[in-house]
Write an enzyme that holds these catalytic residues in place. Sequence first.
Site, mmCIF file in Angstrom:
data_model
loop_
_atom_site.group_PDB
_atom_site.id
_atom_site.type_symbol
_atom_site.label_atom_id
_atom_site.label_comp_id
_atom_site.label_asym_id
_atom_site.label_seq_id
_atom_site.Cartn_x
_atom_site.Cartn_y
_atom_site.Cartn_z
ATOM 1 N N HIS A 1 0.925 -1.169 -0.063
ATOM 2 C CA HIS A 1 0.119 0.096 0.058
ATOM 3 C C HIS A 1 0.750 1.165 -0.048
ATOM 4 C CE1 HIS A 1 -3.794 2.057 1.743
ATOM 5 N NE2 HIS A 1 -3.102 2.638 1.217
ATOM 6 N N GLU B 1 -2.630 -1.631 -3.107
ATOM 7 C CA GLU B 1 -3.561 -0.943 -2.817
ATOM 8 C C GLU B 1 -3.440 0.423 -2.493
ATOM 9 O OE1 GLU B 1 -4.712 -3.306 0.771
ATOM 10 O OE2 GLU B 1 -3.873 -1.983 2.152
ATOM 11 N N HIS C 1 -8.290 -5.482 7.402
ATOM 12 C CA HIS C 1 -8.188 -4.363 8.226
ATOM 13 C C HIS C 1 -8.427 -4.704 9.735
ATOM 14 C CE1 HIS C 1 -7.188 -0.196 9.609
ATOM 15 N NE2 HIS C 1 -7.010 0.068 8.479
HETATM 16 N N1 PXP Z 1 -6.825 -3.526 3.331
HETATM 17 C C1 PXP Z 1 -6.663 -2.241 3.419
HETATM 18 C C2 PXP Z 1 -7.398 -1.502 2.156
HETATM 19 C C3 PXP Z 1 -5.632 -1.615 3.894
HETATM 20 O O1 PXP Z 1 -5.633 -0.210 3.913
HETATM 21 C C4 PXP Z 1 -5.072 -2.030 5.065
HETATM 22 C C5 PXP Z 1 -4.143 -1.250 5.984
HETATM 23 O O2 PXP Z 1 -3.192 -0.967 5.127
HETATM 24 C C6 PXP Z 1 -5.556 -3.590 5.195
HETATM 25 C C7 PXP Z 1 -6.317 -4.166 4.389
HETATM 26 C C8 PXP Z 1 -4.554 -4.552 5.973
HETATM 27 O O3 PXP Z 1 -4.841 -4.087 7.615
HETATM 28 P P1 PXP Z 1 -4.157 -4.468 8.611
HETATM 29 O O4 PXP Z 1 -2.560 -3.714 8.632
HETATM 30 O O5 PXP Z 1 -4.865 -3.810 9.988
HETATM 31 O O6 PXP Z 1 -4.004 -5.781 8.625
#
Ligand code: PXP
Length: 239
Positions: A43, A70, A190
Amino acid sequence: MTRLSVNINKIATLRNARGGDYPNVLQAAKDCERFGAEGITVHPRPDERHIRYSDAREIGPIVSTEFNIEGYPSKKFIDLVIEVKPHQVTLVPDAPDAITSNAGWDTVKYKNQLKDIISDFQRHGIRTSIFIDTKKENIENAPKTGTNRIELYTEPYAELYVANREKAIEPFVFAAKLAHKQGLKINAGHDLNLDNLKFFADNIPFLSEVSIGHALISDALYYGMENTIQMYLRLLKKY
Ligand code: PXP
């Protein structure tokens, strides 16, 4: 079967703390796959405080499972994704200074904008997913953007899970069923972790993929990366 995509942003955060190239994110991506990860997610954010645009360019060709980029679809991000051509791009409506993604798309308000961007990616052969909450109108309008998938924003689930997991999962089951009925594939992510992942995966129908970063990389400090990835896979019934 739900695929596990490992978000390696936090490895880049650790590297950047010293300004050198250790830990090496390319090696980390390869090792995560060797340990069982079924996808690698990055990301890049505008300030490049963790994954850099140049990392995404280098990681793309070495990922042998599934590469997911992402981020917010700025011009720079769109150009990067079209150049790297990952298997999947996940669009996230996060502000440039956001600590982490903290909301999904309003698919009513941003329908036309998303539609143009999504068709551009699809023309280049890149599968699309949009980060989205469980609100009925956002799910109902998601197909109008032309997206292939949605990624359910699971922070509200993770927050409520501790106090009341049945209540926490309810809107996600509803959203997943509705999305599936409309022909969309479903990803989620997330704040998923070793405590809350199993209940999520067991209860959400048609869950294609989860992407997990913060908790998984933190767990690896205690259990080691190989063990940790295996532990997450086990929760997804892979072993
Ligand atoms: N999905 C998206 C769109 C995100 O922005 C993130 C965090 O970068 C995640 C999944 C993964 O979240 P986590 O780091 O809390 O597992």
